[in-house]
Scaffold this active site. Sequence first.
Site, PDB file in Angstrom:
ATOM      1  N   THR A 193       0.825  -1.215   0.000  1.00 53.02           N
ATOM      2  CA  THR A 193       0.000   0.000   0.000  1.00 53.02           C
ATOM      3  C   THR A 193       0.857   1.263   0.000  1.00 53.02           C
ATOM      4  O   THR A 193       0.551   2.240  -0.690  1.00 53.02           O
ATOM      5  CB  THR A 193      -0.949   0.005   1.215  1.00 53.02           C
TER       6      THR A 193
ATOM      7  N   SER B  82      -6.968  -0.701  -6.767  1.00 52.52           N
ATOM      8  CA  SER B  82      -6.601  -1.026  -5.394  1.00 52.52           C
ATOM      9  C   SER B  82      -5.119  -1.335  -5.389  1.00 52.52           C
ATOM     10  O   SER B  82      -4.553  -1.729  -6.422  1.00 52.52           O
ATOM     11  CB  SER B  82      -7.392  -2.239  -4.897  1.00 52.52           C
ATOM     12  N   THR B  83      -4.484  -1.171  -4.241  1.00 53.45           N
ATOM     13  CA  THR B  83      -3.103  -1.640  -4.128  1.00 53.45           C
ATOM     14  C   THR B  83      -2.995  -3.098  -4.535  1.00 53.45           C
ATOM     15  O   THR B  83      -2.012  -3.516  -5.151  1.00 53.45           O
ATOM     16  CB  THR B  83      -2.600  -1.475  -2.675  1.00 53.45           C
TER      17      THR B  83
ATOM     18  N   THR C 261      37.155 -35.927 -14.245  1.00 53.99           N
ATOM     19  CA  THR C 261      35.924 -36.256 -13.537  1.00 53.99           C
ATOM     20  C   THR C 261      36.291 -36.550 -12.091  1.00 53.99           C
ATOM     21  O   THR C 261      37.305 -37.208 -11.822  1.00 53.99           O
ATOM     22  CB  THR C 261      35.223 -37.486 -14.148  1.00 53.99           C
TER      23      THR C 261
ATOM     24  N   SER D 206      47.024  -9.239  -3.358  1.00 55.57           N
ATOM     25  CA  SER D 206      47.386  -9.390  -1.956  1.00 55.57           C
ATOM     26  C   SER D 206      48.040  -8.122  -1.428  1.00 55.57           C
ATOM     27  O   SER D 206      48.755  -7.436  -2.151  1.00 55.57           O
ATOM     28  CB  SER D 206      48.350 -10.566  -1.794  1.00 55.57           C
ATOM     29  N   SER D 207      47.776  -7.853  -0.161  1.00 59.74           N
ATOM     30  CA  SER D 207      48.433  -6.723   0.498  1.00 59.74           C
ATOM     31  C   SER D 207      49.760  -7.132   1.116  1.00 59.74           C
ATOM     32  O   SER D 207      50.501  -6.283   1.620  1.00 59.74           O
ATOM     33  CB  SER D 207      47.519  -6.156   1.587  1.00 59.74           C
TER      34      SER D 207
ATOM     35  N   LYS E 133      51.027 -11.444  -6.489  1.00 61.77           N
ATOM     36  CA  LYS E 133      49.880 -12.366  -6.497  1.00 61.77           C
ATOM     37  C   LYS E 133      48.688 -11.693  -7.176  1.00 61.77           C
ATOM     38  O   LYS E 133      48.384 -10.530  -6.915  1.00 61.77           O
ATOM     39  CB  LYS E 133      49.506 -12.757  -5.070  1.00 61.77           C
TER      40      LYS E 133
END
Length: 483
Positions: free
Chosen positions: A97, A136-137, A183, A314-315, A320
């Site tokens: 509504t 109507s809603t 697999t 990477s930090s 990387k």
Amino acid sequence: MESDSLGEMAVPAGALYGIQTLRAVYNFPITGVRISHYPEFVKALAAIKKAAAMANERMDLLDSTRAKAIREACDLLLAGKHRGHFRVDVIQGGAGTSSNMNANEVIANLALEILGRKRGDYAFLHPNNHVNLSQSTNDVYPSAIRLTLITMGQALHKAMGRLSAAFDAKATEFAHVIKIGRTQMQDAVPMTLGQEFKAWAVMVEEDRQRLLEALDLVREINLGGTAIGTGINAPPEYAPLVVAILNQVSGQRMVLAENLVEATQDAGAYVQFSGVLKRTAVKLSKICNDLRLLSSGPRCGLGEIRLPKMAPGSSIMPGKVNPVIPEVVNQIAFQVIGSDLTVTMAAEAGQLELNAMEPVLAHNLFNSLMLLRRGCVVLAEKCVKGIEADEEQCRRYVEQSLGLATALCPQVGYDMAAKVAQHAARTGATVRGAARELLGWDEARLEDVLDPRHMLRPSEPRREYVCFTPERLDDCEGVDGKE
């Protein structure tokens, strides 16, 4: 100052919305995500309100002056303007509504300005009496959801096409690259890298078709059913007329439900639609898992393909680079899969003639569509199109693989082929070397039977009797046809 049945409130002077929208803003500080977050939904509401005004005018329920102003106001929203005035949280009580009234109030105030009147002059043009006339809603809101699903679903279909085409292009590019298939994470038999990418293209394309099927299910709307589907406060001819006009306004093909009472309460199509999105997410996540595995390394993993380098990984570890694009698509998939459960529970939670949980249902469907669409585009453009093959690595794995022994089965039988593979594994030899030692084949025959190019597609098996020299009979114990 504006008033409703609960009292008065001060509405910001610059707002196009009114008191009922403001109450919803205060009542539902839930996600911080407003319905304006989904522009397709705002446009769907505007399209329905425009269609309703046109239908009401044709039936002489709404005068031409007000109808024209409402249409022009809706056109502004359809053009993408004033979306910031749709302030209601996407998750709300009231079965939608608040969203419907947000649209009614914005359109009413825009229409008043178009007519040269002040915002809030509802005595002349009212959000309920005029903008919401014959509605109507409970028929507007779900119809807007479904129209939104159509437009967002079509955008996802297009994005999936881009991804499928990207995989297909790589399938052609890598058609000559022979590699080992796997697999259960173990060596299997040779294939081409092109076949691997082609399989992914087909997987995505299959779900594009399932999406189209699901979209057809949500084309059915209950517009004109008003409160519970009986059509109270709307003329009998209103429902088919407004749906026909809506199709003209939106450019979509929406269908009036045969039974509006059923359509007002049944959320089964949402469950089906969400299931297709989940299926798509599951497949995309599987593909991204494969991309991350095949690109693992660069020196201590599989390393058969190289993904585009998008960011330092990477930090702390210099040099990387992580597979960030497949990773983000994995996370999108997790979100969509979780949202499917929310949609399922919300669809189940309806009682009697209405499902009041449609706001959370709509939010999750819209969000899943948006995330999947963006994910497909990002995966295609920032990952798949830039993938390179490490042909040398692929060739090395094929030569070392025990899976080549499978090609011996038509020649010497399963048990003897297994002995060749086991001998190769035990001694560190290649299958070619083990076959040379145990079977006594010359190089021409080894080359013919163990050429991986012969293993890439179906072929007629060449079954033969094999003679073993006496000194090698002990190696063949248990082999059928030993005599």
